[in-house]
Motif scaffolding. Structure first.
Motif, PDB file in Angstrom:
ATOM      1  N   UNK A  96      91.532  98.448  53.938  1.00  0.00           N
ATOM      2  CA  UNK A  96      91.512  98.715  55.580  1.00  0.00           C
ATOM      3  C   UNK A  96      91.331  97.430  56.191  1.00  0.00           C
ATOM      4  N   UNK A  97      91.947  97.033  57.146  1.00  0.00           N
ATOM      5  CA  UNK A  97      91.509  96.177  58.179  1.00  0.00           C
ATOM      6  C   UNK A  97      91.083  96.753  59.468  1.00  0.00           C
ATOM      7  N   UNK A  98      90.053  96.277  60.067  1.00  0.00           N
ATOM      8  CA  UNK A  98      89.711  96.692  61.368  1.00  0.00           C
ATOM      9  C   UNK A  98      89.545  95.516  62.414  1.00  0.00           C
ATOM     10  N   UNK A  99      90.701  95.597  63.340  1.00  0.00           N
ATOM     11  CA  UNK A  99      90.630  94.378  64.056  1.00  0.00           C
ATOM     12  C   UNK A  99      90.174  94.719  65.480  1.00  0.00           C
ATOM     13  N   UNK A 100      89.699  93.895  66.398  1.00  0.00           N
ATOM     14  CA  UNK A 100      88.921  94.239  67.531  1.00  0.00           C
ATOM     15  C   UNK A 100      89.323  92.937  68.403  1.00  0.00           C
ATOM     16  N   UNK A 101      90.076  93.022  69.460  1.00  0.00           N
ATOM     17  CA  UNK A 101      90.209  91.744  70.403  1.00  0.00           C
ATOM     18  C   UNK A 101      89.036  91.790  71.057  1.00  0.00           C
ATOM     19  N   UNK A 102      89.082  90.829  72.064  1.00  0.00           N
ATOM     20  CA  UNK A 102      87.865  90.730  72.954  1.00  0.00           C
ATOM     21  C   UNK A 102      87.947  91.911  74.031  1.00  0.00           C
ATOM     22  N   UNK A 103      88.946  92.130  74.450  1.00  0.00           N
ATOM     23  CA  UNK A 103      89.175  93.435  75.586  1.00  0.00           C
ATOM     24  C   UNK A 103      88.850  94.697  74.759  1.00  0.00           C
ATOM     25  N   UNK A 104      89.243  94.754  73.505  1.00  0.00           N
ATOM     26  CA  UNK A 104      89.140  95.956  72.888  1.00  0.00           C
ATOM     27  C   UNK A 104      87.486  96.075  72.537  1.00  0.00           C
ATOM     28  N   UNK A 105      86.891  95.156  72.210  1.00  0.00           N
ATOM     29  CA  UNK A 105      85.456  95.280  72.136  1.00  0.00           C
ATOM     30  C   UNK A 105      84.765  95.499  73.088  1.00  0.00           C
ATOM     31  N   UNK A 106      85.180  95.243  74.441  1.00  0.00           N
ATOM     32  CA  UNK A 106      84.351  96.036  75.656  1.00  0.00           C
ATOM     33  C   UNK A 106      84.828  97.244  76.197  1.00  0.00           C
ATOM     34  N   UNK A 131      85.187  99.212  73.482  1.00  0.00           N
ATOM     35  CA  UNK A 131      84.842 100.289  72.212  1.00  0.00           C
ATOM     36  C   UNK A 131      85.801 100.688  71.425  1.00  0.00           C
ATOM     37  N   UNK A 132      86.863  99.943  71.617  1.00  0.00           N
ATOM     38  CA  UNK A 132      88.204 100.354  70.766  1.00  0.00           C
ATOM     39  C   UNK A 132      88.299  99.463  69.528  1.00  0.00           C
ATOM     40  N   UNK A 133      89.084 100.058  68.526  1.00  0.00           N
ATOM     41  CA  UNK A 133      89.529  99.129  67.198  1.00  0.00           C
ATOM     42  C   UNK A 133      91.032  99.414  67.080  1.00  0.00           C
ATOM     43  N   UNK A 134      91.593  98.522  66.455  1.00  0.00           N
ATOM     44  CA  UNK A 134      92.877  98.760  65.805  1.00  0.00           C
ATOM     45  C   UNK A 134      92.578  98.873  64.348  1.00  0.00           C
ATOM     46  N   UNK A 135      92.914 100.076  63.671  1.00  0.00           N
ATOM     47  CA  UNK A 135      92.775 100.330  62.241  1.00  0.00           C
ATOM     48  C   UNK A 135      93.962  99.986  61.532  1.00  0.00           C
ATOM     49  N   UNK A 136      94.068  99.322  60.418  1.00  0.00           N
ATOM     50  CA  UNK A 136      95.129  99.202  59.772  1.00  0.00           C
ATOM     51  C   UNK A 136      94.941  99.450  58.235  1.00  0.00           C
ATOM     52  N   UNK A 137      96.075 100.414  57.916  1.00  0.00           N
ATOM     53  CA  UNK A 137      95.623 100.757  56.330  1.00  0.00           C
ATOM     54  C   UNK A 137      96.677  99.734  55.400  1.00  0.00           C
ATOM     55  N   UNK A 138      96.217  98.750  54.526  1.00  0.00           N
ATOM     56  CA  UNK A 138      97.088  97.997  53.658  1.00  0.00           C
ATOM     57  C   UNK A 138      97.707  98.978  52.545  1.00  0.00           C
ATOM     58  N   UNK A 139      98.889  98.719  52.170  1.00  0.00           N
ATOM     59  CA  UNK A 139      99.326  99.445  51.022  1.00  0.00           C
ATOM     60  C   UNK A 139     100.496  98.426  50.469  1.00  0.00           C
ATOM     61  N   UNK A 167      88.705 104.919  69.167  1.00  0.00           N
ATOM     62  CA  UNK A 167      87.308 104.486  69.337  1.00  0.00           C
ATOM     63  C   UNK A 167      86.602 104.144  68.300  1.00  0.00           C
ATOM     64  N   UNK A 168      85.671 103.253  68.106  1.00  0.00           N
ATOM     65  CA  UNK A 168      84.983 102.604  67.045  1.00  0.00           C
ATOM     66  C   UNK A 168      84.807 103.832  65.986  1.00  0.00           C
ATOM     67  N   UNK A 169      83.996 104.729  66.571  1.00  0.00           N
ATOM     68  CA  UNK A 169      83.444 105.748  65.645  1.00  0.00           C
ATOM     69  C   UNK A 169      84.563 106.724  65.032  1.00  0.00           C
ATOM     70  N   UNK A 170      85.546 106.847  65.640  1.00  0.00           N
ATOM     71  CA  UNK A 170      86.765 107.609  65.062  1.00  0.00           C
ATOM     72  C   UNK A 170      87.265 106.948  63.867  1.00  0.00           C
ATOM     73  N   UNK A 171      87.467 105.535  64.277  1.00  0.00           N
ATOM     74  CA  UNK A 171      88.223 104.841  63.199  1.00  0.00           C
ATOM     75  C   UNK A 171      87.380 104.866  61.860  1.00  0.00           C
ATOM     76  N   UNK A 172      86.247 104.586  61.974  1.00  0.00           N
ATOM     77  CA  UNK A 172      85.311 104.540  60.824  1.00  0.00           C
ATOM     78  C   UNK A 172      85.496 105.872  60.276  1.00  0.00           C
ATOM     79  N   UNK A 173      85.137 107.028  60.926  1.00  0.00           N
ATOM     80  CA  UNK A 173      85.339 108.249  60.129  1.00  0.00           C
ATOM     81  C   UNK A 173      86.611 108.443  59.494  1.00  0.00           C
ATOM     82  N   UNK A 174      87.949 108.244  60.300  1.00  0.00           N
ATOM     83  CA  UNK A 174      89.105 108.311  59.620  1.00  0.00           C
ATOM     84  C   UNK A 174      89.073 107.756  58.165  1.00  0.00           C
TER      85      UNK A 174
END
Lengths: 511, 163
Positions: free
Chosen positions: A446-456, A458-466, A479-486
């Motif tokens: 998993x890669x979890x990316x957060x740009x400066x604006x996403x951080x403000x 509370x969002x992240x971009x979640x990438x599944x690598x395969x 939302x950060x919590x949702x990404x982690x839970x997923x």
């Protein structure tokens, strides 16, 4: 794939080495002949004096020599457990690939191959470089032998590895999953690939076409009549002509690539076969064990016409989404979904209700949709005040932010994800929209990316690598919590050790 | 309740000398750009650049070379467990990467010129996916070597072809 030092005794046993088909010698000279045909005709028609130019003969002689050399120097065999490709006359090299690494087998036959009853066999092993000399390509084998080889490669069983001479692979009864309905060409003009084909054709043909049109126009008084028309008529007229030309070319491209498209599953259920092509035919076989999921492509144009396109996510094929992993060409959505269910063996991933990403994600979509497009009229308006930019130009760009707004709403409405027992489902995008179903066991990080604006926000971009398909599948603005839970739920036992329980939700802001 | 848990930072910080490498690299980049500007203005005389602009440029480069590494050092972290490698990097935008040990294909250790002078090393862990090798920059050389050894030992124990 590895190379072994040549010259060992084992390699000297030539008996089981198989060669390319003799008829392949004809392929390249015929190709060259076709290429020189315009020249030959030109020479014949114009009676030009450069008939005896020796370079032309060289142009034919070199491919013939190369063909001879390749025929004499290439051989292959299947031993228990691996396929070996031997090349070179003086310096010999042997490419070896374990049979259980074979992901795909592709048989391609250009019109010349077809006339001669030949097919080029390309074996995809996935590992290492797929470029240059390390690809396993046999150009060419007889069609029947190509099919036999494909069966050998894809139907090996771990228990009885290798080729059993006494019982050659039984003729395979195939189950047809889908056949092309010619009426589906109506979707061709709605795809970007159709437009790309059309533009490429226009680019290539524009010189000739330009000349022809110019001559025809000047021969009649057409150009004068066109010039006499007011701009209000010529612009829509040009647009209509352009749309018609693009549509015709897109339809032609669709038919060339997809004529006779047939998707089937072989008798043992171990691989899928895709057969297609009007002039050049292509048969791709995909090992079921290498299938890691599906991509349902729903670009805006296709979506509005209730259509879609389906491609497979396969390990070892780097460029998925490219033509070789297409399972359904642009077709009605019901067909795409039906085939998808059949291939996956379950309906869940294609129908499951998706979780939306919430108000913060919507805000971000809106900002990113409206602001850049809104800047255009804003800047033009500012320029109109200080300099002499015409006001109608400002007015003409006013619809841009409105389009951006609509696009943002659509992008948010489509953004979502879901988890089924075996798959992670991700849906995103509007103009190039897709719904990806990725096998949970195929996710290798998993890669979890957060740009400066996403951080403000509370969002992240979640990438599944395969290891399959696009190599990474990104889900925007969770939302950060949702990404982690997923991520935690999709691949159990990976993230768990890095999680901490929060006593109060406010604690999230401390970090 | 999905919001009740969160992903914590990886446990280990990188070497305290790592910011020196980042700062030095930033200075070098600044000098190269400055040299290009110098050629463009003074040698080729494409445009004029007054003295105050040069001063401003120097201040920006210096501020960046000091502030960025300090900030970055607070972000960069890593952790390796029996079953996974976990890293965090970036400064304004941040990225966390997690790769399961069972999917690790190669483990690389590399040292640039600057890193060698400071006794630092970078460890790169790749998986079968072309997207997302996991990198840990600016480790003490001994720490890096121990990490590589540990990772190799753990991945050797894993069966399968890691795809």
């Amino acid at each position: 794939m590895s190379e072994r030092p040549p010259g060992t005794d084992e390699l000297a046993r030539d008996a089981d080495w198989r060669h390319l088909d003799v008829r392949m010698l004809l392929v390249h000279p015929v190709n060259e002949l076709v290429r020189f045909l315009p020249l030959v005709i030109g020479v014949f028609l114009l009676g030009s004096s450069n008939q005896g130019d020796p370079w032309h003969y060289l142009g034919v002689a070199i491919p013939i020599t190369l063909g001879l050399w390749r025929f004499a120097s290439t051989s292959f065999r299947i031993t228990p457990g691996q396929i070996e490709l031997r090349r070179g006359l003086l310096g010999r090299r042997v490419l070896t690939a374990p049979l259980d690494r074979v992901r795909t087998v592709e048989l391609t036959a250009s019109p010349i191959h077809r006339i001669l009853g030949l097919a080029k066999v390309e074996i995809g092993t996935g590992s290492g470089s797929r470029t240059g000399d390390n690809r396993l390509v046999l150009d060419s084998l007889g069609t029947a032998e190509g099919h036999r080889l494909r069966a050998d490669l894809l139907n090996r069983t771990p228990a009885v590895a290798g080729v059993d001479e006494a019982a050659p692979a039984a003729p395979i009864a195939e189950t047809v999953i889908m056949r092309l309905d010619p009426s589906w060409v109506r979707f061709a003009p709605l795809t970007t690939s159709g437009i790309v084909i059309a533009l490429a054709a226009l680019g290539g043909g524009s010189q000739i076409a330009g000349n022809v049109v110019e001559r025809a126009a000047s021969a009649s008084d057409l150009d004068e009549r066109v010039e006499a028309l007011p701009l209000v008529v010529t612009i829509p007229l040009a647009v209509v002509v352009f749309v018609i030309v693009v549509s015709v070319l897109a339809i032609a491209g669709y038919l060339l690539a997809n004529w006779g498209f047939m998707l089937s599953r072989d008798g043992s259920g171990r691989s899928f076969h895709v057969r297609r092509g009007l002039l050049t035919t292509r048969e791709t076989s995909i090992d079921v064990d290498r299938l890691r999921g599906l991509e349902v492509h729903e670009p805006l144009g296709l979506r509005l016409a209730r259509g879609g396109r389906l491609s497979a996510v396969v390990t070892g094929l780097r460029r998925s989404g490219s033509e070789r992993t297409t399972l359904v060409p642009p077709a009605p959505r019901s067909v795409v979904v039906g085939v998808g269910e059949n291939v996956l063996g379950e309906a869940g991933p294609l129908h499951v209700e998706l979780v939306q990403h919430g108000p913060a994600a919507l805000r971000r979509r809106l900002v990113r949709g409206i602001v850049p497009l809104g800047l255009v009229p804003a800047v033009l308006a500012a320029l109109a005040i200080v300099s002499d930019v015409p006001v109608w130009l400002v007015l003409a760009t006013l619809p841009l932010p409105v389009a951006g707004f609509a696009l943002a709403l659509d992008r948010y409405a489509r953004l979502g994800h879901a988890l089924t027992p075996a798959y992670v489902v991700m849906r995103w995008g509007s103009l190039r929209g897709r719904r990806d179903a990725l096998q949970r066991t195929g996710i290798i990080g998993w890669n979890i990316r957060q740009s400066f604006f996403q951080r403000r926000a509370g969002l992240v971009s979640l990438t599944a690598t395969t290891a399959a398909g696009q190599q990474s599948y990104e889900l925007l603005d969770l939302p950060e919590g949702m990404a982690v839970a997923l991520a935690d739920a999709a691949v159990p036992g990976l993230l768990g050790q890095f999680l901490t329980r929060l006593d109060r939700l406010d604690d999230r802001d401390v970090r | 309740m999905p919001d009740a848990v969160t992903l914590r930072d990886p446990s280990q910080r990188v070497s305290t000398r790592a910011p020196l490498v980042w700062g030095a690299a930033a200075l070098v980049r600044g000098l190269f750009l400055g040299a290009a500007l110098f050629v463009a203005t003074v040698v080729a005389e494409l445009f004029d650049m007054p003295a105050w602009a040069w001063a401003a440029y120097a201040v920006v480069v210096l501020a960046y070379a000091v502030a960025m590494p300090v900030y970055r050092y607070r972000v960069h972290r890593w952790e390796s467990t029996d079953t996974a490698v976990y890293t965090q990097r970036g400064w304004l935008s941040r990225e966390r990467r997690i790769a399961p040990m069972s999917r690790v294909q190669t483990v690389d250790l590399e040292q640039g010129v600057l890193s060698r002078l400071l006794g630092l090393a970078t460890v790169t862990v790749t998986t079968a996916s072309a997207a997302g090798p996991v990198r840990v920059e600016g480790l003490d050389r001994e720490v890096a070597e121990r990490l590589v050894e540990e990772l190799t030992r753990r991945t050797e124990a894993e069966p399968g072809d890691a795809t």
